[in-house]
Design a protein around this motif. Sequence first.
Motif, PDB file in Angstrom:
ATOM      1  N   GLY A 198      -0.966   3.287   1.863  1.00  0.00           N
ATOM      2  CA  GLY A 198      -2.353   2.923   2.143  1.00  0.00           C
ATOM      3  C   GLY A 198      -3.215   4.124   2.457  1.00  0.00           C
ATOM      4  N   LEU A 231      -3.171  -0.316  -0.737  1.00  0.00           N
ATOM      5  CA  LEU A 231      -3.076  -1.393   0.243  1.00  0.00           C
ATOM      6  C   LEU A 231      -2.112  -2.482  -0.221  1.00  0.00           C
ATOM      7  CD1 LEU A 231      -6.853  -1.655   1.224  1.00  0.00           C
ATOM      8  CD2 LEU A 231      -4.999  -0.688   2.603  1.00  0.00           C
ATOM      9  N   LEU A 232      -2.132  -2.788  -1.510  1.00  0.00           N
ATOM     10  CA  LEU A 232      -1.186  -3.760  -2.042  1.00  0.00           C
ATOM     11  C   LEU A 232       0.243  -3.228  -1.952  1.00  0.00           C
ATOM     12  CD1 LEU A 232      -0.958  -6.528  -3.395  1.00  0.00           C
ATOM     13  CD2 LEU A 232      -1.258  -5.391  -5.606  1.00  0.00           C
ATOM     14  N   ASP A 236       1.405  -1.329   0.329  1.00  0.00           N
ATOM     15  CA  ASP A 236       1.879  -1.486   1.708  1.00  0.00           C
ATOM     16  C   ASP A 236       2.523  -2.848   1.920  1.00  0.00           C
ATOM     17  OD1 ASP A 236       1.156   1.014   2.606  1.00  0.00           O
ATOM     18  OD2 ASP A 236      -0.796   0.377   3.387  1.00  0.00           O
ATOM     19  N   GLN A 237       2.081  -3.855   1.152  1.00  0.00           N
ATOM     20  CA  GLN A 237       2.582  -5.215   1.331  1.00  0.00           C
ATOM     21  C   GLN A 237       3.796  -5.525   0.459  1.00  0.00           C
ATOM     22  OE1 GLN A 237       1.178  -7.049   3.781  1.00  0.00           O
ATOM     23  NE2 GLN A 237      -0.136  -5.250   4.129  1.00  0.00           N
ATOM     24  N   VAL A 238       3.751  -5.110  -0.805  1.00  0.00           N
ATOM     25  CA  VAL A 238       4.804  -5.522  -1.754  1.00  0.00           C
ATOM     26  C   VAL A 238       5.592  -4.347  -2.322  1.00  0.00           C
ATOM     27  CG1 VAL A 238       3.483  -7.570  -2.381  1.00  0.00           C
ATOM     28  CG2 VAL A 238       3.255  -5.498  -3.765  1.00  0.00           C
ATOM     29  N   THR A 241       5.039  -0.066  -3.829  1.00  0.00           N
ATOM     30  CA  THR A 241       4.183   0.603  -4.811  1.00  0.00           C
ATOM     31  C   THR A 241       4.484   0.161  -6.232  1.00  0.00           C
ATOM     32  OG1 THR A 241       4.127   2.521  -3.340  1.00  0.00           O
ATOM     33  CG2 THR A 241       3.383   2.856  -5.598  1.00  0.00           C
ATOM     34  N   THR A 269       1.285   7.202   4.474  1.00  0.00           N
ATOM     35  CA  THR A 269       1.736   5.919   3.947  1.00  0.00           C
ATOM     36  C   THR A 269       1.025   5.656   2.622  1.00  0.00           C
ATOM     37  OG1 THR A 269      -0.025   4.667   5.022  1.00  0.00           O
ATOM     38  CG2 THR A 269       2.005   5.050   6.303  1.00  0.00           C
ATOM     39  N   ALA A 305       3.148  -3.332  -7.021  1.00  0.00           N
ATOM     40  CA  ALA A 305       1.685  -3.340  -7.019  1.00  0.00           C
ATOM     41  C   ALA A 305       1.119  -3.034  -8.400  1.00  0.00           C
ATOM     42  CB  ALA A 305       1.161  -2.335  -5.999  1.00  0.00           C
TER      43      ALA A 305
END
Length: 430
Positions: A67, A381-382, A384-386, A388, A65, A391
């Motif tokens: 992350g 990690l960012l 994973d949220q929004v 690549t 992933t 980010a």
Amino acid sequence: MPEERTGAYVDPAVTTPVTPPTSPGPSRAVLAARNGVAVVFALNGLAVATWFARVPAIRDGLGLTPGRLGLLLLAMSAGAILAMPTAGLVTQRLGAARAVAASTLLVALGLTIAGISAGLAGWLPGVAVGLFALGYGSGSCDVAMNIEGAAVERRLGWTVMPRFHAAWSLGSVAGAGLGAGAARLGVPVAVHLGVLAAVVLGGTLLGARAFLPAEPAAAGTPAGRRSRLLAAWREPRTLLIGLLVLAAAFAEGSANDWLAVAFIDGYGFSEAAGAAVFGVFVVGMTLGRTAGTVALDRWGRGPVLTTTILLAIVGAGLAVLAGSGPVAVVGVALWGIGASLGFPVGMSAAADEEEHAHVRVSVVAVIGYTAFLAGPPLLGLLGDQVGTLKALLVVPLLLLPTLLLVPAARPPAAGGTGAPARAGSAEPDA
């Protein structure tokens, strides 16, 4: 009194004008060292880009992933960060040529181990070990070759450091191109990285043979040398230059780590096309560093750095927010041009005073490479949220306050901390 004329004077004892003697140009040894430094920079760039160009294939092969990929890339950054605090003192003790040779051996071993672990064994810990060795060797080599490059620049008498970094970018272009070709042809990662490791090691050993003769190690005890290193950590100008280099390294390193993956995930590019986008970035870096030497000699560090940082802000924003692949690629090119000068100019600024260049370059390198330590996991990690691609908006947001740090890179005045500005680096009055 003798009559004065432009470019000549009249000897009162004769009637023929006598042209004043001109100073000789750089010696053959300095020119050979310049070429050797350029070769070492180029091959170091080739080694690093060879790894980054195959990151998408390695990510897919290991099933990582964003992350987890960011945490894997952290191994390379950790190696570089651990190497740099003492790399300047090691270079001073061994000489730049030996330090470069030893560190490049580690780079070659790291590439080979990472390639075998990822491509043949599918063993994530082995890849991490290879990346740590690659980072440790590359970080040590980075300090040593920048110290040698600054010494050559002082002896030449004009700005040349950005062109050394342009050579690094040319090596990166070659690495990206070879990586895209290897991905399209299905060349195994282990074979690709192993062959390039051998090429990088052999070429670097040849290039380092042309370096300037090693200066005698500084007098004093090891404790005294460590004391000088600690003193450099308390110099405001050195620390501000380090923060400038940190932001520049983050802008450059984010593209190295994530551009190919971001365009594959965000714009639907193929693996080969993603590697080609990374190539566009390093072409922009190369153009900026090649033309930057002329701009720096003409307008000075302050105006040129301000302009290029603004270009990087616009380019990185366009690359993320364009919504169109072709327009985003234009943004990548602007991003590359804008990110091209912060790192080499920062290294030159840290080495303005030759006596303290070893410790100051080490300090600036440690601060700057913190971006490579924090950047991969932060963006992973960012991501994973929004996603690549989005980010990467962190890049222009970080660069905006960096504009306030530009004055620290100006050459110090005579009698201040650092050496007087040399020819080709003086700032214009403004």
